[in-house]
Design a protein around this motif. Structure first.
Motif: not given
Length: 115
Positions: A78, A81-86, A89
């Protein structure tokens, strides 16, 4: 702004890796304890019924730690995914261990060795 996000993400990653290592260390310690209990019983020449509650308690603890490990693995996914969302990436935050692809939830090292 991106520097603050990266710094915060790195601190989260550091704590996540520490938690993962702690769970694995606890699993290893409980497995060692569980493995030694029957040896100790035999060496002490005790009846099989002696300490049965301790055997069961160690087994339940191990099972709980396995569930905790699954939860921290899910948390790791999770957070990836959060790292990519902020917007991070392309930023590497991990430790020294190389990640293996998840394949049916199994250990890829074991799968490669068994193949």
């Amino acid at each position: 702004m991106l520097v603050k996000r990266r710094n915060a993400a790195q601190e989260v990653a550091n704590r996540l890796m520490a938690a993962e290592e702690a769970i694995d260390a606890a699993l290893a310690a409980v497995a060692e304890l569980s493995g030694y209990l029957p040896v100790a019983r035999c060496e002490a020449n005790l009846a099989a019924c002696v300490g049965q509650e301790a055997f069961e308690g160690a087994a339940e603890t191990f099972a709980s730690l396995i569930r905790a490990r699954r939860n921290i693995v899910d948390t790791h996914a999770s957070l990836a995914v959060t790292k990519d969302q902020i917007g991070l990436r392309t930023v590497a935050l991990g430790g020294l261990a190389e990640k293996a692809e998840h394949r049916n939830g199994g250990l890829s090292v074991v799968e490669r060795t068994a193949a």
